[in-house]
Design a protein around this motif. Sequence first.
Motif, PDB file in Angstrom:
ATOM      1  N   UNK A   1       5.156  35.206 -30.702  1.00  0.00           N
ATOM      2  CA  UNK A   1       4.813  36.377 -29.903  1.00  0.00           C
ATOM      3  C   UNK A   1       3.403  36.173 -29.387  1.00  0.00           C
ATOM      4  N   UNK A   2       3.005  36.955 -28.402  1.00  0.00           N
ATOM      5  CA  UNK A   2       1.710  36.747 -27.736  1.00  0.00           C
ATOM      6  C   UNK A   2       0.751  37.899 -28.010  1.00  0.00           C
ATOM      7  N   UNK A   3      -0.521  37.627 -27.754  1.00  0.00           N
ATOM      8  CA  UNK A   3      -1.560  38.644 -27.778  1.00  0.00           C
ATOM      9  C   UNK A   3      -2.368  38.565 -26.494  1.00  0.00           C
ATOM     10  N   UNK A   4      -3.201  39.569 -26.287  1.00  0.00           N
ATOM     11  CA  UNK A   4      -4.027  39.612 -25.081  1.00  0.00           C
ATOM     12  C   UNK A   4      -5.353  40.266 -25.422  1.00  0.00           C
ATOM     13  N   UNK A   5      -6.431  39.700 -24.916  1.00  0.00           N
ATOM     14  CA  UNK A   5      -7.748  40.250 -25.176  1.00  0.00           C
ATOM     15  C   UNK A   5      -7.929  41.574 -24.435  1.00  0.00           C
ATOM     16  N   UNK A   6      -8.700  42.455 -25.023  1.00  0.00           N
ATOM     17  CA  UNK A   6      -8.959  43.769 -24.409  1.00  0.00           C
ATOM     18  C   UNK A   6      -9.635  43.601 -23.061  1.00  0.00           C
ATOM     19  N   UNK A   7     -10.503  42.626 -22.939  1.00  0.00           N
ATOM     20  CA  UNK A   7     -11.240  42.428 -21.689  1.00  0.00           C
ATOM     21  C   UNK A   7     -10.332  42.101 -20.514  1.00  0.00           C
ATOM     22  N   UNK A   8      -9.128  41.599 -20.805  1.00  0.00           N
ATOM     23  CA  UNK A   8      -8.193  41.249 -19.746  1.00  0.00           C
ATOM     24  C   UNK A   8      -7.316  42.422 -19.315  1.00  0.00           C
TER      25      UNK A   8
END
Length: 360
Positions: free
Chosen positions: A353-360
């Motif tokens: 599964x994936x994650x994403x930085x808050x800044x993006x």
Amino acid sequence: MMNYLLCVFTIICIISCGSDQNNNGSQTVSTAGGMTCAMQGIPNRYVNTGADTIEYKIGKDEAKMVLIKGGSFKMGSKNFADAMPIHDVTVSSFYMDEHEVTNAQFATFVKATGYVTVAERPLDPKDFPGAEPAMLLPGSAVFVGSSDVKDLGDALQWWKYVVGANWRHPEGPESSIVDRDRYPVTQLAFQDAEAYAKWAGKRLPTEAEWEYAAKAGIHTDEIYYWGDDLKQNGKWLTNIYQGSFPGHNTKEDGFENTAKVKSYPPNAYGLYDMEGNVWEWCADFYRTDYYAAHDGINPKGPKDSYDPQEPGLVKRVQRGGSFLCNDQYCERYKAGARGKGEVNSPTNNVGFRCVKDIAD
């Protein structure tokens, strides 16, 4: 020649997660040590074609993501040597996919990019001196089970290299993902998962992020990520192996292999299948000694890989366990436990599964 190819292609998985042997040969349960339930690798079967470095136009995978608010937690487990010492770790906020990437999501990526997974790529004859090129056929490792097992230390009794096994045909060429859109995609090497994450404008989670999200504020001493019981009101809380491994799966949880995503209750953060179903690739290299030295603030993993069981292979961390885990044989689905996988050895019990930085 056929014997040679069997030696080359057979997946070597020395697995002894449910119990560890002491010096006199007897077994003790849940000791601090032992090997992981994740597939051990084989020497790199594939030349890196550079497909993992191709830059794709950012796509969209339609995955619902959950905001994981940053904080501090106790990382590790007292039950596994490579998960000690238990130590304080702080992670920043991030978004995480609520469930494992599905066959339908991965199919969208492949359609948009033309990506070819490791298990589908031709094998380079230069990697196999003396073998006939026509016999070097793409494929991958498939769990086939066995009802006649004399030694649980010999995993070759229930794993088989199957020509034609890949993400479209996870159990071999006769299998299919038709009507399995909502099941987790499997048979992916590390670079396959990483390529998808880049296309989706995301990344793979660090090991610390994964464990922080899985624990969801639960105390370190809990047996499982949600508590101390595998069932609630008589219903299983995760997709693991019931019965006598590896030849008799009673399927008490309703599944023989992978389960459709969101088949079980989510954790306190709203994440599904953080325990069981399929192992999940993480971004970190795997080292047995990493916990004794790493930084406690947003750790990214060691700079290289080292597994004393197979020191010549490059491995990345896998987390969460799979439908093949049970307490008789494989306990690495439990809270704080670590898995590992050779980066070019896909199987039908590993996904991501994936994650994403808050800044993006």
